[in-house]
Write a protein that holds these residues in place. Sequence first.
Motif, mmCIF file in Angstrom:
data_model
loop_
_atom_site.group_PDB
_atom_site.id
_atom_site.type_symbol
_atom_site.label_atom_id
_atom_site.label_comp_id
_atom_site.label_asym_id
_atom_site.label_seq_id
_atom_site.Cartn_x
_atom_site.Cartn_y
_atom_site.Cartn_z
ATOM 1 N N ALA A 298 -29.004 2.528 -12.175
ATOM 2 C CA ALA A 298 -29.099 2.139 -10.765
ATOM 3 C C ALA A 298 -27.892 1.299 -10.339
ATOM 4 O O ALA A 298 -27.405 1.424 -9.208
ATOM 5 N N THR A 299 -27.399 0.473 -11.255
ATOM 6 C CA THR A 299 -26.221 -0.345 -10.937
ATOM 7 C C THR A 299 -24.985 0.528 -10.763
ATOM 8 O O THR A 299 -24.166 0.297 -9.858
ATOM 9 N N VAL A 300 -24.841 1.522 -11.624
ATOM 10 C CA VAL A 300 -23.711 2.457 -11.509
ATOM 11 C C VAL A 300 -23.736 3.147 -10.144
ATOM 12 O O VAL A 300 -22.706 3.237 -9.447
ATOM 13 N N LEU A 301 -24.905 3.649 -9.741
ATOM 14 C CA LEU A 301 -25.031 4.345 -8.459
ATOM 15 C C LEU A 301 -24.745 3.403 -7.288
ATOM 16 O O LEU A 301 -24.045 3.772 -6.336
ATOM 17 N N SER A 302 -25.252 2.180 -7.367
ATOM 18 C CA SER A 302 -25.072 1.218 -6.276
ATOM 19 C C SER A 302 -23.610 0.863 -6.079
ATOM 20 O O SER A 302 -23.114 0.793 -4.948
ATOM 21 N N TRP A 303 -22.904 0.626 -7.176
ATOM 22 C CA TRP A 303 -21.482 0.282 -7.056
ATOM 23 C C TRP A 303 -20.674 1.442 -6.484
ATOM 24 O O TRP A 303 -19.703 1.232 -5.746
ATOM 25 N N GLN A 304 -21.068 2.680 -6.802
ATOM 26 C CA GLN A 304 -20.347 3.816 -6.244
ATOM 27 C C GLN A 304 -20.523 3.911 -4.741
ATOM 28 O O GLN A 304 -19.584 4.219 -4.010
ATOM 29 N N LEU A 305 -21.732 3.655 -4.263
ATOM 30 C CA LEU A 305 -21.951 3.628 -2.817
ATOM 31 C C LEU A 305 -21.073 2.575 -2.165
ATOM 32 O O LEU A 305 -20.473 2.803 -1.106
ATOM 33 N N CYS A 306 -20.976 1.429 -2.812
ATOM 34 C CA CYS A 306 -20.201 0.318 -2.267
ATOM 35 C C CYS A 306 -18.713 0.645 -2.211
ATOM 36 O O CYS A 306 -18.061 0.477 -1.171
ATOM 37 N N PHE A 307 -18.158 1.138 -3.314
ATOM 38 C CA PHE A 307 -16.719 1.417 -3.363
ATOM 39 C C PHE A 307 -16.345 2.611 -2.492
ATOM 40 O O PHE A 307 -15.283 2.627 -1.866
ATOM 41 N N MET A 308 -17.196 3.628 -2.447
ATOM 42 C CA MET A 308 -16.930 4.780 -1.590
ATOM 43 C C MET A 308 -16.859 4.344 -0.130
ATOM 44 O O MET A 308 -15.968 4.753 0.619
ATOM 45 N N ALA A 309 -17.812 3.496 0.271
ATOM 46 C CA ALA A 309 -17.836 3.033 1.655
ATOM 47 C C ALA A 309 -16.643 2.153 1.969
ATOM 48 O O ALA A 309 -16.056 2.247 3.058
ATOM 49 N N THR A 310 -16.254 1.298 1.035
ATOM 50 C CA THR A 310 -15.108 0.419 1.261
ATOM 51 C C THR A 310 -13.835 1.224 1.481
ATOM 52 O O THR A 310 -13.078 0.977 2.430
ATOM 53 N N ALA A 311 -13.596 2.207 0.605
ATOM 54 C CA ALA A 311 -12.407 3.051 0.758
ATOM 55 C C ALA A 311 -12.464 3.864 2.040
ATOM 56 O O ALA A 311 -11.457 4.024 2.736
ATOM 57 N N GLY A 312 -13.651 4.375 2.380
ATOM 58 C CA GLY A 312 -13.789 5.165 3.595
ATOM 59 C C GLY A 312 -13.523 4.352 4.845
ATOM 60 O O GLY A 312 -12.876 4.829 5.785
ATOM 61 N N LEU A 313 -13.988 3.101 4.869
ATOM 62 C CA LEU A 313 -13.764 2.260 6.044
ATOM 63 C C LEU A 313 -12.303 1.865 6.189
ATOM 64 O O LEU A 313 -11.791 1.734 7.306
ATOM 65 N N VAL A 314 -11.606 1.650 5.076
ATOM 66 C CA VAL A 314 -10.171 1.365 5.155
ATOM 67 C C VAL A 314 -9.452 2.547 5.789
ATOM 68 O O VAL A 314 -8.569 2.390 6.632
ATOM 69 N N PHE A 315 -9.834 3.760 5.401
ATOM 70 C CA PHE A 315 -9.192 4.963 5.936
ATOM 71 C C PHE A 315 -9.529 5.182 7.408
ATOM 72 O O PHE A 315 -8.657 5.475 8.230
ATOM 73 N N LEU A 316 -10.814 5.023 7.751
ATOM 74 C CA LEU A 316 -11.258 5.317 9.115
ATOM 75 C C LEU A 316 -10.925 4.206 10.102
ATOM 76 O O LEU A 316 -10.797 4.460 11.301
ATOM 77 N N THR A 317 -10.801 2.971 9.627
ATOM 78 C CA THR A 317 -10.501 1.845 10.519
ATOM 79 C C THR A 317 -9.268 1.104 10.009
ATOM 80 O O THR A 317 -8.154 1.480 10.310
ATOM 81 N N SER A 318 -9.474 0.025 9.239
ATOM 82 C CA SER A 318 -8.363 -0.743 8.693
ATOM 83 C C SER A 318 -8.875 -1.579 7.526
ATOM 84 O O SER A 318 -10.086 -1.726 7.321
ATOM 85 N N SER A 319 -7.944 -2.127 6.741
ATOM 86 C CA SER A 319 -8.330 -2.967 5.608
ATOM 87 C C SER A 319 -9.046 -4.226 6.090
ATOM 88 O O SER A 319 -9.998 -4.693 5.451
ATOM 89 N N LEU A 320 -8.608 -4.788 7.220
ATOM 90 C CA LEU A 320 -9.246 -6.001 7.731
ATOM 91 C C LEU A 320 -10.672 -5.709 8.182
ATOM 92 O O LEU A 320 -11.597 -6.472 7.896
ATOM 93 N N ASN A 321 -10.871 -4.590 8.873
ATOM 94 C CA ASN A 321 -12.215 -4.228 9.303
ATOM 95 C C ASN A 321 -13.123 -3.995 8.104
ATOM 96 O O ASN A 321 -14.279 -4.427 8.090
ATOM 97 N N SER A 322 -12.608 -3.324 7.087
ATOM 98 C CA SER A 322 -13.398 -3.083 5.879
ATOM 99 C C SER A 322 -13.751 -4.397 5.199
ATOM 100 O O SER A 322 -14.883 -4.593 4.734
ATOM 101 N N GLY A 323 -12.775 -5.326 5.150
ATOM 102 C CA GLY A 323 -13.039 -6.626 4.532
ATOM 103 C C GLY A 323 -14.077 -7.418 5.300
ATOM 104 O O GLY A 323 -14.937 -8.079 4.701
#
Length: 390
Positions: A298-323
Motif C-alpha cells: 500500500a505504501t508503494v502504491l501511495s507514493w506512486q500516486l504522489c510522485f505521478m501527481a507532482t510531476a504532472g502538476l509541474v508539467f501542466l502548471t509550474s514547479s511553484l504551483n506543484s510545490g
Amino acid sequence: MENKDHHDPGAAESREYAAGGGATACCSGGIEETVVVMPITNIRASGSSTLGRRILLAANYCSLVVGSLAATLLSRFYFVHGGSDRWVSTLVQCAGFPLLFIPIYFSRRSGAGTARASVLVPRLLVLCVLIGVLLGVNNFLISWGVSYLPVSTSSLLLSSQLGFTLFLSALLVHQPIRFANVNCVLCLTLASVLLAVNSSGDAPPGIVHSQYALGFLATLGAAVLFSLYLPLVQWTYRRPPAVESFRTVMEMQVVMEAAATGFALVGMATGGGFEQMGREAAREFDKGTAWYWATIAATVLSWQLCFMATAGLVFLTSSLNSGICSTATLVVNVVGGVVAFGDSFGGQKAVALVLCTWGFVSYLCGEYYKTKNTTTAAAAAAAAGIHMNH
C-alpha cells in the motif's frame, strides 16, 4: 480572419514559451492581425482539448491529496508497529515506478503527444538519472524524519520547502515573484519556525532528544532537496528538446524513480536491508506477516500516486504551483496524524496549521485574480484587433 498559427507550428511553439500574457500585433500579407499570447500555464499539455486538460489536472490534484496522505500515514505506521529499517522505507517510495507504465500505455492509446521529445535522448536521459539520484537522497532523509518525528510535526516541517521552491523557481525557470507568493512563503516559513521552538516535547515514546533533533534536521534537509527537485524538473521540461506530452513526462518519471530505486537498493545491499525485511515480516512487525507485506504494498502504491501527481502538476502548471499544492496536502496530513496516531496538537501546532492554511488560501486568491485579469486583458485585446480588421 485566417488563423496563421495553424500553418506555422514554429510560431505557435515560440508563443507558448512567451512569458506572461497579453496581445501582440503582426502583419502578414499586408493584413494586420492581433495574436493573443496566453500564459504558458494555460496552454500546457498540447494536443489535448481544454476539457481533457482540466480532467487531467483534476486527476493529478486528487492523486496528490490521496497519495500524500496515505503515503505519510503508512510510512509512520511502518515504524510505529515494529519496522525499523530506513532503507526499506526509502525503497518503497520509488520501487513502484513500473506502475507508471499504466498511464504511459493509456497516453499512447489516446494518441496524446504524437510529436514529442524522447526520453532516450542522451542529454535528457542523463538529466533524469541525476535528478533521480537526488530524489533518492531526498527519500532517505524523509525516512529518517518519519522514523523519529510525529506525522504532524514532520508534515509541517516539510511545508518549509515552499520558500526554497519560490527562490529556486525564480532563479532556474524565471518564475515571477508576486505578493501572493511571498505572503504564502512567509506564512509557511513562520509556521516551521514555531515548530522549531521548544518542539521536542512532542517526541514519540522511546525517542530521545538527540534522535528527535536528528529527525528534525533530516526533515528540513528533505524539504530543501525537494524544493530543488521541483524547479529542476520544470527546467528539464523546457530545455531542448522541449517536453510537450504527458506521456513523455511519465517516461521521464520512470527513469528518475528507477535511479532513485537503484540508490535505495545499493543502500539496502550495504546495510543488510534485504535480510532485515525478512526478520521484520516474520518476527518484529507486531501486526503480523500479512499486515507487513500489505503495508509495504500500500505504501508503494501511495507514493506512486504522489510522485505521478507532482510531476504532472509541474508539467501542466509550474514547479511553484506543484510545490504549493504539495504543501497544502501537508496540512491535511497534520490532521491525519492527530486522528490516526493521536499526535499531540498544542497551541504551537494550531497556530502553525492556521498559518499554513492562510498562506495557501492567499496564494489561491492571488492566482485567481491574476488569471482573471490576464483573461480579461487578452479578450479585450483580441476584440480590439477584430474591430480594427473590420
